[in-house]
Design a protein around this motif. Structure first.
Motif, short mmCIF file in Angstrom:
data_model
loop_
_atom_site.label_atom_id
_atom_site.label_comp_id
_atom_site.label_asym_id
_atom_site.label_seq_id
_atom_site.Cartn_x
_atom_site.Cartn_y
_atom_site.Cartn_z
N THR A 162 -4.98 24.13 -12.73
CA THR A 162 -5.42 25.49 -13.02
C THR A 162 -6.42 25.52 -14.18
OG1 THR A 162 -3.41 26.47 -12.11
CG2 THR A 162 -4.61 27.79 -13.74
N PRO A 163 -6.12 24.85 -15.31
CA PRO A 163 -7.08 24.90 -16.43
C PRO A 163 -8.43 24.27 -16.11
CG PRO A 163 -4.93 24.07 -17.16
CD PRO A 163 -4.85 24.15 -15.70
N GLN A 164 -8.47 23.29 -15.21
CA GLN A 164 -9.77 22.73 -14.83
C GLN A 164 -10.62 23.79 -14.12
OE1 GLN A 164 -8.47 19.21 -12.60
NE2 GLN A 164 -9.17 17.88 -14.26
N LEU A 165 -9.99 24.60 -13.28
CA LEU A 165 -10.77 25.65 -12.61
C LEU A 165 -11.26 26.70 -13.63
CD1 LEU A 165 -11.84 26.65 -9.81
CD2 LEU A 165 -10.01 28.34 -9.95
N HIS A 166 -10.42 27.00 -14.61
CA HIS A 166 -10.84 27.95 -15.65
C HIS A 166 -12.05 27.37 -16.41
CE1 HIS A 166 -7.45 30.98 -15.92
NE2 HIS A 166 -6.96 30.11 -15.07
N TYR A 167 -11.97 26.08 -16.71
CA TYR A 167 -13.08 25.40 -17.42
C TYR A 167 -14.37 25.50 -16.60
CZ TYR A 167 -16.02 21.32 -18.51
OH TYR A 167 -17.09 20.51 -18.78
N TYR A 378 -2.04 30.15 -29.97
CA TYR A 378 -1.00 30.90 -29.23
C TYR A 378 -0.30 30.00 -28.23
CZ TYR A 378 -3.92 31.46 -24.96
OH TYR A 378 -4.66 31.25 -23.84
N PHE A 379 1.02 30.14 -28.19
CA PHE A 379 1.83 29.41 -27.20
C PHE A 379 3.02 30.24 -26.84
CE2 PHE A 379 -0.57 25.72 -28.38
CZ PHE A 379 -0.51 24.89 -27.27
N GLU A 380 3.37 30.23 -25.55
CA GLU A 380 4.68 30.74 -25.16
C GLU A 380 5.66 29.60 -25.40
OE1 GLU A 380 4.48 34.16 -22.01
OE2 GLU A 380 3.87 32.30 -21.06
N ALA A 381 6.93 29.96 -25.65
CA ALA A 381 7.94 28.92 -25.92
C ALA A 381 7.98 27.91 -24.76
CB ALA A 381 9.30 29.56 -26.14
N ASN A 382 7.66 28.37 -23.55
CA ASN A 382 7.73 27.49 -22.38
C ASN A 382 6.57 26.48 -22.30
OD1 ASN A 382 5.50 28.86 -21.34
ND2 ASN A 382 6.75 30.26 -20.16
N GLY A 383 5.71 26.45 -23.29
CA GLY A 383 4.70 25.39 -23.35
C GLY A 383 3.32 25.76 -22.85
N HIS A 384 3.11 27.05 -22.56
CA HIS A 384 1.79 27.49 -22.11
C HIS A 384 1.03 28.07 -23.29
CE1 HIS A 384 -0.69 29.77 -18.85
NE2 HIS A 384 -1.39 28.92 -19.57
N GLY A 385 -0.08 27.44 -23.64
CA GLY A 385 -0.85 28.00 -24.74
C GLY A 385 -2.04 27.14 -25.11
N THR A 386 -2.83 27.64 -26.05
CA THR A 386 -4.01 26.91 -26.51
C THR A 386 -4.42 27.45 -27.88
OG1 THR A 386 -6.19 26.13 -25.87
CG2 THR A 386 -5.72 28.41 -25.35
N ILE A 421 -10.07 21.05 -27.25
CA ILE A 421 -9.15 22.10 -26.84
C ILE A 421 -9.81 22.95 -25.75
CG2 ILE A 421 -7.98 24.19 -27.63
CD1 ILE A 421 -7.84 22.77 -30.43
N ASN A 422 -9.10 23.16 -24.66
CA ASN A 422 -9.61 24.03 -23.59
C ASN A 422 -9.38 25.47 -24.05
OD1 ASN A 422 -10.13 25.52 -21.29
ND2 ASN A 422 -9.23 24.01 -19.91
N GLN A 423 -10.46 26.11 -24.47
CA GLN A 423 -10.30 27.44 -25.06
C GLN A 423 -10.19 28.54 -24.02
OE1 GLN A 423 -12.81 28.14 -28.52
NE2 GLN A 423 -13.14 25.94 -28.59
N THR A 424 -10.30 28.19 -22.75
CA THR A 424 -10.24 29.25 -21.73
C THR A 424 -8.80 29.66 -21.48
OG1 THR A 424 -10.11 27.73 -19.84
CG2 THR A 424 -12.30 28.35 -20.60
N VAL A 425 -7.88 28.71 -21.54
CA VAL A 425 -6.50 28.97 -21.12
C VAL A 425 -5.64 27.78 -21.54
CG1 VAL A 425 -6.61 27.82 -18.84
CG2 VAL A 425 -5.26 29.91 -19.08
N GLY A 426 -4.32 27.94 -21.57
CA GLY A 426 -3.45 26.80 -21.87
C GLY A 426 -3.69 25.67 -20.89
#
Ligand code: NG1
Ligand code: ZN
Length: 537
Positions: A162-167, A378-386, A421-426
């Motif tokens: 998913t983050p590669q597509l955001h990039y 920013y990070f959610e406790a579940n590990g999604h963030g950047t 750091i991928n600044q678009t999304v976690g």
């Protein structure tokens, strides 16, 4: 008889399941894959409208259900700068998805076109990709039908995280601007990430390998690809051991492995045989979440979750900014949700002396709040963030003339991190490299990282109720305003426990209510959660 509208004609192959209501939620549309064909077709139409509305900027479509079981799938849209779809368009997505017939769909499409004043003559451009689920190729054909009938120019990036597509989406929309983000290809992603990783490593050494559980998802092959671009262990680079990367048997996706398994069960994947103090990490099915963990010398298991990654990143970037001489010019802030462990919040405010903002669950809320800081972690406790850097911060970091060799060295590392750091999304892959860089710079193992603060014992429960929609929250989901009286009962219970905290909210992705509780001891946290659950039932 008048000839049928082409949108309606093409829709006939992807009929909406009767009596189903769909909703574009925090993670787009997500459900059992056999229900999704009509939804994906309609999301394709919306992507075309969104691109035309934004003057032909490229919109991304990702087909994935992240950490959900293999039989599920999902679809979400990516806005031009790589962010999540703008909130007002979520409603349009829901409207199209719920149009009751092919005819009703073409009418809803025409109505959106005119209500939003969309110019049909503008060329629409879309890029898309999918994870490794067996239903992916079938859903891609529904998407293609929509892109073709709406005369949209598209590129199929096949399998991506998913983050590669955001990039890639952001790269395509910034080509030739002062904000150019990178080469808009999968290889471009690896090249940029690897070069930044090398620069950020400098002369530092990695203390042993990291083992990465890839959830048997798309992160496996993509991490193997990324490794080809990184310095090898024999060249002084990081040794990355890839495990759970079986994408040949799709039923193994997220099964007994992956970031969600580790976080929910608070234990390593059963296949793990990690030695004491060895660094282990897990990705989720589309590689946007990351969890670290280790066994200490007494074999006790310790999770290093999203809160830990956020605190580590904030600590390191704050120090780098100060050491580079930019401490006064660049303010670091942290964004969390109510699920962040209370001990992490105290550590950030009291030890790191950094501001913390709490937002509702869902990355779009966190991301948005993070952009208000010069550097927002920013990070959610579940590990999604950047980590996001403001334009002003990037400019200051880019232009600053260091006053000493020590400043120059900190500045070099900081500059490298802005590219790593991928600044678009976690992004689990870039977050993994970020953590490894920080540990190498600090000469820390997982234990030193873990010792920065002690988590408050906590409990997360899931309760099925007759109607979860009656649970309405306020104060970033930390308080219930409805049903009336329930919050007062929760407050009375919380008051009886040392370091007690508890909140209740309706899940945005499941038909259930979640109860979170923390307290000074595990027994008390469990007890508080059970009592609050009784109030809710
Ligand atoms: P819900 O189901 O709304 O709690 C879950 C996660 C979120 C977020 C979304 C999107 C928890 C407690 N909740 O949301 O953090 O990741 O899924 O995937 O982990
Ligand atoms: Zn995910």
């Amino acid at each position: 008889m008048a000839s049928q509208h082409p949108i309606a004609a093409a829709s006939a192959k992807y009929p909406k399941p009767a009596e189903r209501t769909f909703q574009y939620g925090t993670a787009g549309f997500r459900m059992k894959a056999f229900l999704l064909d009509s939804v994906v077709y309609r999301v394709g139409l919306l992507a075309a409208l969104r691109s035309r509305k934004l003057n032909g900027q490229v919109i991304g479509v990702m087909i994935t259900a992240s950490h959900n079981p293999p039989e599920d799938n999902g679809v979400k849209l990516v806005d031009p700068m790589g962010e999540m779809l703008e909130a007002s368009w979520e409603t349009h997505a829901t409207t199209l998805a719920n149009a009751s017939s092919d005819q009703a769909l073409s009418e809803a499409y025409d109505k959106l076109t005119s209500d939003l004043n969309i110019k049909r003559e503008i060329k629409a451009r879309v890029v898309f990709a999918r994870d490794t689920r067996a239903s992916g190729p079938r859903l891609v054909s529904a998407l293609l039908a929509a892109l073709e009938v709406s005369a949209t120019e598209y590129t199929d990036f096949k399998l991506l995280t998913t983050p590669q597509l955001h990039y890639i989406t952001r790269c395509l929309n910034t080509v030739g601007t002062p904000y150019e983000y990178g080469e808009p290809t999968e290889q471009g992603y690896y090249k940029k990430t690897a070069a930044a990783f090398k620069a950020a490593t400098g002369t530092k050494k990695f203390n042993g390998p990291v083992t990465v559980d890839c959830a048997n998802g798309v992160g496996g092959p993509k991490l193997r690809e990324l490794i080809k671009y990184l310095p090898s262990a024999s060249e002084g680079g990081l040794e990355i051991k890839v495990v759970n990367d079986n994408v040949v048997e799709p039923e193994r996706l997220n099964h007994q492995c992956g970031a969600d398994f580790v976080k929910t069960n608070q234990r390593p994947p059963p296949s793990s045989h990690a030695a004491p103090l060895a660094r282990c990490a897990s990705l989720d099915g589309d590689a946007d979440r990351l969890m670290y963990y280790f066994n200490d010398s007494d074999s006790s298991f310790h999770l290093l979750d999203g809160d830990r990654i956020a605190t580590l990143a904030a600590l390191f970037i704050g120090d780098l900014a100060r050491n580079a001489g930019l401490g006064e010019k660049i303010k670091v802030g942290v964004v969390q949700t109510a699920y962040a462990n209370g001990a992490s919040t105290s550590y950030i405010t009291q030890d790191l002396k950094l501001p913390v903002v709490c937002t509702p669950t869902g990355v779009k809320h966190l991301h948005h709040a993070a952009t208000r800081f010069d550097v927002g972690v920013y990070f959610e406790a579940n590990g999604h963030g950047t980590v996001v850097f403001s334009d002003l911060a990037l400019k200051r970091i880019g232009k600053y003339e260091p006053q000493s060799p020590a400043q120059a060295s900190a500045l070099d590392t900081l500059r490298a991190l802005t590219a790593l750091i991928n600044q678009t999304v976690g992004d689990a892959l870039s977050d993994l490299l970020l953590v490894e860089i920080i540990l190498a710079h600090k000469a820390w193992g997982p234990q030193e990282w873990h010792l920065t603060y002690t988590d408050l014992p906590n409990r997360l429960g899931r309760i099925e109720v007759a109607d979860r929609n009656i649970f309405k929250t306020t104060d970033a989901e930390r308080k219930l305003e409805s049903p009336p009286g329930v919050q007062a009962q929760i407050d009375a219970l919380v008051g009886k426990y040392k370091n007690g905290r508890s909140f209740v909210r309706a899940s945005g992705t499941e038909d259930a209510v979640r109860v979170y509780a923390e307290a000074a001891t595990k027994g008390e946290a469990d007890d508080l959660a059970a009592k609050v659950a009784d109030v809710v039932r």
